[in-house]
Design an enzyme around this catalytic site. Structure first.
Site, PDB file in Angstrom:
ATOM      1  N   LYS A   1      72.280  34.720  81.205  1.00 28.49           N
ATOM      2  CA  LYS A   1      72.841  33.841  82.385  1.00 28.49           C
ATOM      3  C   LYS A   1      73.198  32.417  81.692  1.00 28.49           C
ATOM      4  O   LYS A   1      72.358  31.964  80.975  1.00 28.49           O
ATOM      5  CB  LYS A   1      71.909  33.728  83.340  1.00 28.49           C
ATOM      6  CG  LYS A   1      71.566  34.963  84.136  1.00 28.49           C
ATOM      7  CD  LYS A   1      70.557  34.883  85.300  1.00 28.49           C
ATOM      8  CE  LYS A   1      71.027  34.055  86.524  1.00 28.49           C
ATOM      9  NZ  LYS A   1      69.910  33.927  87.272  1.00 28.49           N
TER      10      LYS A   1
HETATM   11  C1  E4P Z   1      70.542  34.121  90.789  1.00 33.76           C
HETATM   12  O1  E4P Z   1      71.046  34.566  89.791  1.00 33.76           O
HETATM   13  C2  E4P Z   1      70.222  32.781  90.992  1.00 33.76           C
HETATM   14  O2  E4P Z   1      69.484  32.145  89.977  1.00 33.76           O
HETATM   15  C3  E4P Z   1      69.422  32.589  92.352  1.00 33.76           C
HETATM   16  O3  E4P Z   1      69.839  33.524  93.291  1.00 33.76           O
HETATM   17  C4  E4P Z   1      69.524  31.210  92.973  1.00 33.76           C
HETATM   18  O4  E4P Z   1      68.810  31.297  94.330  1.00 33.76           O
HETATM   19  P1  E4P Z   1      68.317  29.901  95.054  1.00 33.76           P
HETATM   20  O5  E4P Z   1      69.660  29.187  95.684  1.00 33.76           O
HETATM   21  O6  E4P Z   1      67.651  30.640  96.319  1.00 33.76           O
HETATM   22  O7  E4P Z   1      67.577  28.980  94.316  1.00 33.76           O
END
Ligand code: E4P
Length: 229
Positions: free
Chosen positions: A86
């Site tokens: 990612k």
């Molecule tokens: C997933 O890929 C993201 O990092 C995650 O869903 C972010 O979520 P949040 O906005 O609740 O931190």
């Protein structure tokens, strides 16, 4: 449509993978630090719980493309099987996604807030495009529209990238992005459980059991079959 767990908690992952049709696990630095464990050891343990056929998404931390690529290489050397790197869609992040994609590494372009960020990330070769639904809504943006338009751009222009929507704080957000064609969702355990449960379903099941027991005095069809009427 992919269903991914947004958590690094081993107990939660173990339970959800056992019960639900889960395709993978996503983490980010904030999710990882909550577990207060060694980073690589935690990732290895997650891999052990989810097996080698589910995707594990691990985020880089560096802010320069060369460093991001170096971190991706390090993660890939240590965590085997279906791994997705990612990368947040900063300018350096896009450069890194481009380099990683050219090297055949699967990437997820994350922290996406606009359809055009999605387009550029897809063009750079990201396998997954990840709009942040709840965070967009917190900024008073129309998150569902962002997801819908990214899906449209990818489909209209024949990109292979998939939209994996993230950042959910309620069931309605998940419902809405499913309807506008997201190719997958990554959901935290508490929201994921809510997606599958309904008071009425539980109540119905209770009544089925009560009716059966009243008539046959047994709690299982197998045991009931042994009774001669
Ligand atoms: C997933 O890929 C993201 O990092 C995650 O869903 C972010 O979520 P949040 O906005 O609740 O931190």
């Amino acid at each position: 449509m992919q269903l991914i767990i947004d958590s690094a908690n081993l107990d939660e992952i173990r339970e959800l993978v056992d019960y639900y049709p889960i395709d993978g696990v996503t983490t980010n630095p904030s999710i990882i630090v909550k577990e207060k464990k060694n980073f690589l050891q935690l990732l290895e343990e997650i891999r052990e719980v989810i097996g080698c056929n589910r995707e594990l998404f691990v985020q880089t931390l560096a802010d320069h493309a060369e460093e991001i690529v170096k971190e991706a290489k390090y993660i890939r050397e240590n965590i085997l099987d279906k791994l997705v790197i990612k990368v947040p869609v900063t300018k350096e992040g896009i450069k890194a996604i481009k380099a990683l994609s050219e090297a055949g590494v699967r990437t997820m372009a994350t922290t996406i807030y606009t359809p055009l960020q999605g387009y550029i990330a897809a063009k750079a070769g990201a396998a997954y495009i990840t709009p942040y639904v709840n965070r967009i809504e917190k900024l008073e943006g129309n998150a569902v529209n962002v997801v819908k338009e990214i899906v449209q751009i990818l489909e209209k222009h024949h990109f292979n990238s998939k939209v994996l929507a993230a950042s959910f704080k309620n069931v309605q957000q998940v419902h809405d992005v499913c309807l506008v064609g997201a190719h997958g969702v990554t959901i935290p355990p508490d929201i994921l459980r809510l997606c599958f449960s309904h008071r009425a379903t539980e109540a119905n099941v209770k009544v089925f059991m009560e009716d059966w027991q009243k008539e046959y005095g047994e709690k299982s069809i197998v045991d009931t079959n042994k009774i001669k009427i």
